[in-house]
Design a protein around this motif. Sequence first.
Motif, PDB file in Angstrom:
ATOM      1  N   TYR A 117      40.864  18.668  43.102  1.00  0.00           N
ATOM      2  CA  TYR A 117      40.762  18.626  44.574  1.00  0.00           C
ATOM      3  C   TYR A 117      41.766  19.579  45.197  1.00  0.00           C
ATOM      4  N   TYR A 118      41.400  20.128  46.371  1.00  0.00           N
ATOM      5  CA  TYR A 118      42.399  20.697  47.279  1.00  0.00           C
ATOM      6  C   TYR A 118      42.399  19.764  48.485  1.00  0.00           C
ATOM      7  N   GLY A 119      43.412  18.950  48.614  1.00  0.00           N
ATOM      8  CA  GLY A 119      43.388  17.940  49.678  1.00  0.00           C
ATOM      9  C   GLY A 119      42.147  17.093  49.526  1.00  0.00           C
TER      10      GLY A 119
ATOM     11  N   GLU B   5      32.948  35.372  35.657  1.00  0.00           N
ATOM     12  CA  GLU B   5      32.354  36.606  36.199  1.00  0.00           C
ATOM     13  C   GLU B   5      31.312  36.345  37.266  1.00  0.00           C
ATOM     14  N   GLN B   6      31.276  37.251  38.232  1.00  0.00           N
ATOM     15  CA  GLN B   6      30.128  37.308  39.146  1.00  0.00           C
ATOM     16  C   GLN B   6      29.105  38.304  38.640  1.00  0.00           C
ATOM     17  N   ASN B   7      29.577  39.256  37.829  1.00  0.00           N
ATOM     18  CA  ASN B   7      28.694  40.282  37.270  1.00  0.00           C
ATOM     19  C   ASN B   7      27.938  39.681  36.082  1.00  0.00           C
TER      20      ASN B   7
ATOM     21  N   GLY C 125      29.140  32.196  38.403  1.00  0.00           N
ATOM     22  CA  GLY C 125      29.083  31.433  39.639  1.00  0.00           C
ATOM     23  C   GLY C 125      29.252  32.341  40.828  1.00  0.00           C
ATOM     24  N   ALA C 126      28.673  31.936  41.959  1.00  0.00           N
ATOM     25  CA  ALA C 126      28.773  32.730  43.187  1.00  0.00           C
ATOM     26  C   ALA C 126      30.160  32.563  43.795  1.00  0.00           C
ATOM     27  N   ASN C 127      30.384  33.237  44.899  1.00  0.00           N
ATOM     28  CA  ASN C 127      31.618  33.076  45.656  1.00  0.00           C
ATOM     29  C   ASN C 127      31.856  31.612  45.958  1.00  0.00           C
ATOM     30  N   ALA C 128      33.100  31.182  45.789  1.00  0.00           N
ATOM     31  CA  ALA C 128      33.534  29.843  46.165  1.00  0.00           C
ATOM     32  C   ALA C 128      32.930  28.731  45.303  1.00  0.00           C
ATOM     33  N   ALA C 129      32.314  29.081  44.193  1.00  0.00           N
ATOM     34  CA  ALA C 129      31.752  28.048  43.313  1.00  0.00           C
ATOM     35  C   ALA C 129      32.845  27.220  42.641  1.00  0.00           C
ATOM     36  N   GLY C 130      34.029  27.824  42.489  1.00  0.00           N
ATOM     37  CA  GLY C 130      35.126  27.109  41.832  1.00  0.00           C
ATOM     38  C   GLY C 130      35.595  27.785  40.558  1.00  0.00           C
ATOM     39  N   LYS C 131      35.255  29.045  40.382  1.00  0.00           N
ATOM     40  CA  LYS C 131      35.592  29.744  39.135  1.00  0.00           C
ATOM     41  C   LYS C 131      37.114  29.905  38.987  1.00  0.00           C
ATOM     42  N   THR C 132      37.737  30.412  40.033  1.00  0.00           N
ATOM     43  CA  THR C 132      39.190  30.608  39.963  1.00  0.00           C
ATOM     44  C   THR C 132      39.909  29.267  39.849  1.00  0.00           C
ATOM     45  N   THR C 133      39.388  28.268  40.521  1.00  0.00           N
ATOM     46  CA  THR C 133      39.991  26.935  40.429  1.00  0.00           C
ATOM     47  C   THR C 133      39.900  26.403  38.998  1.00  0.00           C
ATOM     48  N   THR C 134      38.818  26.714  38.304  1.00  0.00           N
ATOM     49  CA  THR C 134      38.698  26.315  36.896  1.00  0.00           C
ATOM     50  C   THR C 134      39.826  26.961  36.083  1.00  0.00           C
TER      51      THR C 134
ATOM     52  N   ASP D 246      39.750  36.271  34.613  1.00  0.00           N
ATOM     53  CA  ASP D 246      39.127  35.923  35.889  1.00  0.00           C
ATOM     54  C   ASP D 246      38.581  37.191  36.544  1.00  0.00           C
ATOM     55  N   GLU D 247      37.278  37.359  36.492  1.00  0.00           N
ATOM     56  CA  GLU D 247      36.568  38.487  37.104  1.00  0.00           C
ATOM     57  C   GLU D 247      37.174  39.847  36.806  1.00  0.00           C
ATOM     58  N   PRO D 248      37.220  40.216  35.522  1.00  0.00           N
ATOM     59  CA  PRO D 248      37.815  41.513  35.184  1.00  0.00           C
ATOM     60  C   PRO D 248      37.047  42.708  35.737  1.00  0.00           C
TER      61      PRO D 248
ATOM     62  N   PRO E 225      44.742  37.281  35.277  1.00  0.00           N
ATOM     63  CA  PRO E 225      44.348  36.679  36.550  1.00  0.00           C
ATOM     64  C   PRO E 225      43.412  37.541  37.385  1.00  0.00           C
ATOM     65  N   GLU E 226      42.799  36.893  38.352  1.00  0.00           N
ATOM     66  CA  GLU E 226      41.924  37.565  39.307  1.00  0.00           C
ATOM     67  C   GLU E 226      42.707  38.660  40.033  1.00  0.00           C
ATOM     68  N   ALA E 227      42.027  39.740  40.350  1.00  0.00           N
ATOM     69  CA  ALA E 227      42.630  40.852  41.075  1.00  0.00           C
ATOM     70  C   ALA E 227      43.860  41.405  40.354  1.00  0.00           C
TER      71      ALA E 227
ATOM     72  N   HIS F  19      36.719  18.255  47.184  1.00  0.00           N
ATOM     73  CA  HIS F  19      36.472  17.990  45.761  1.00  0.00           C
ATOM     74  C   HIS F  19      35.868  19.249  45.121  1.00  0.00           C
ATOM     75  N   VAL F  20      36.737  20.151  44.645  1.00  0.00           N
ATOM     76  CA  VAL F  20      36.279  21.488  44.267  1.00  0.00           C
ATOM     77  C   VAL F  20      35.653  21.530  42.870  1.00  0.00           C
ATOM     78  N   LEU F  21      36.249  20.873  41.890  1.00  0.00           N
ATOM     79  CA  LEU F  21      35.627  20.800  40.559  1.00  0.00           C
ATOM     80  C   LEU F  21      35.155  19.383  40.316  1.00  0.00           C
TER      81      LEU F  21
HETATM   82  P1  ATP Z   1      35.445  33.772  44.328  1.00  0.00           P
HETATM   83  O1  ATP Z   1      34.493  34.390  43.378  1.00  0.00           O
HETATM   84  O2  ATP Z   1      35.093  34.042  45.771  1.00  0.00           O
HETATM   85  O3  ATP Z   1      36.874  34.007  44.002  1.00  0.00           O
HETATM   86  P2  ATP Z   1      35.576  31.145  43.108  1.00  0.00           P
HETATM   87  O4  ATP Z   1      34.334  30.665  42.441  1.00  0.00           O
HETATM   88  O5  ATP Z   1      36.656  31.675  42.251  1.00  0.00           O
HETATM   89  O6  ATP Z   1      35.181  32.183  44.229  1.00  0.00           O
HETATM   90  P3  ATP Z   1      37.542  29.282  44.055  1.00  0.00           P
HETATM   91  O7  ATP Z   1      38.560  30.301  44.408  1.00  0.00           O
HETATM   92  O8  ATP Z   1      37.756  28.459  42.868  1.00  0.00           O
HETATM   93  O9  ATP Z   1      36.096  29.935  43.986  1.00  0.00           O
HETATM   94  O10 ATP Z   1      37.380  28.340  45.333  1.00  0.00           O
HETATM   95  C1  ATP Z   1      36.518  27.192  45.324  1.00  0.00           C
HETATM   96  C2  ATP Z   1      36.598  26.491  46.677  1.00  0.00           C
HETATM   97  O11 ATP Z   1      37.904  25.949  46.846  1.00  0.00           O
HETATM   98  C3  ATP Z   1      36.381  27.412  47.864  1.00  0.00           C
HETATM   99  O12 ATP Z   1      35.621  26.725  48.830  1.00  0.00           O
HETATM  100  C4  ATP Z   1      37.775  27.695  48.370  1.00  0.00           C
HETATM  101  O13 ATP Z   1      37.774  27.941  49.757  1.00  0.00           O
HETATM  102  C5  ATP Z   1      38.503  26.422  48.053  1.00  0.00           C
HETATM  103  N1  ATP Z   1      39.930  26.671  47.789  1.00  0.00           N
HETATM  104  C6  ATP Z   1      40.455  27.527  46.887  1.00  0.00           C
HETATM  105  N2  ATP Z   1      41.801  27.492  46.886  1.00  0.00           N
HETATM  106  C7  ATP Z   1      42.145  26.584  47.830  1.00  0.00           C
HETATM  107  C8  ATP Z   1      43.400  26.077  48.314  1.00  0.00           C
HETATM  108  N3  ATP Z   1      44.562  26.495  47.803  1.00  0.00           N
HETATM  109  N4  ATP Z   1      43.353  25.154  49.290  1.00  0.00           N
HETATM  110  C9  ATP Z   1      42.176  24.709  49.800  1.00  0.00           C
HETATM  111  N5  ATP Z   1      40.977  25.141  49.379  1.00  0.00           N
HETATM  112  C10 ATP Z   1      40.943  26.057  48.412  1.00  0.00           C
END
Ligand code: ATP
Length: 240
Positions: free
Chosen positions: A15-17, A196-198, A39-48, A164-166, A87-89, A20-22
Amino acid sequence: NSKSTALRLSDVNTYYGPSHVLQNISLEVNQGEIVCLLGANAAGKTTTMKTIFGLVRPQSGSVQFNGQPIERKLTGDIVRMGLTLVPEARRIFPRMTVLENLEMGAYTRPSGAEFKVDLEHICQIFPRLKERLKQVAGTMSGGEQQMLAMGRALMSHPSMVCMDEPSMGLSPIMVETVFETIVRIRNEGVTVFLVEQNASMALSLADRGYVLQTGKIVLSDTAANLLNNDLVRQAYLGGA
Ligand code: ATP
């Protein structure tokens, strides 16, 4: 076969607050595999990735590396166990030289003679870095910085790397170079987990893949099957 499983996530909830991200993420990466998480943007890849490396804590579920729980460990201790993150970027140290960045990557390693051997090895994989050891890292091209990020990760002697998204922000030719390097790293015995998004590139080199949609794993299959899967084709391969 749990002996050959390098990384295992079981019912992970992050969770972020209140968000419920994952949601009940379970996946595994076996030793020697390249596995991708699409996964698409904001799917939760970086959070994983952040959850695997202790950068955010899961509220429930477990993360195991080589059979050991790591979900409560510090990032540095996870790296010492042989799991490393690109890491990403990129997140290289832009004001340091290439050589200094590589030294940072070796921080968990004994210093001295071994560093030279490792550096030689990295320069062999990435000849571009060898030419530029004294260059300030932030002045390199995006592709060169990605190679540096990968080289820096390898300096810790990982048995597994997570990336993360090389391919992000790179030209097609650099994407190809980066992906060729990923295969080379795997052929040297390093297990690879790739976010990856690619999708077409990732599936062309991966053994297996998972598809993450708004925090849930919705598909898991061999890369070959995913390339032919209707959902994957429509959502991630331009509807071909
Ligand atoms: P992208 O490809 O755009 O990087 P992603 O799949 O890696 O996307 P995440 O960065 O894991 O996605 O983010 C998943 C969700 O969690 C998004 O809705 C994002 O806004 C939210 N999120 C990410 N980091 C935080 C944070 N520190 N606090 C609150 N919400 C967050």
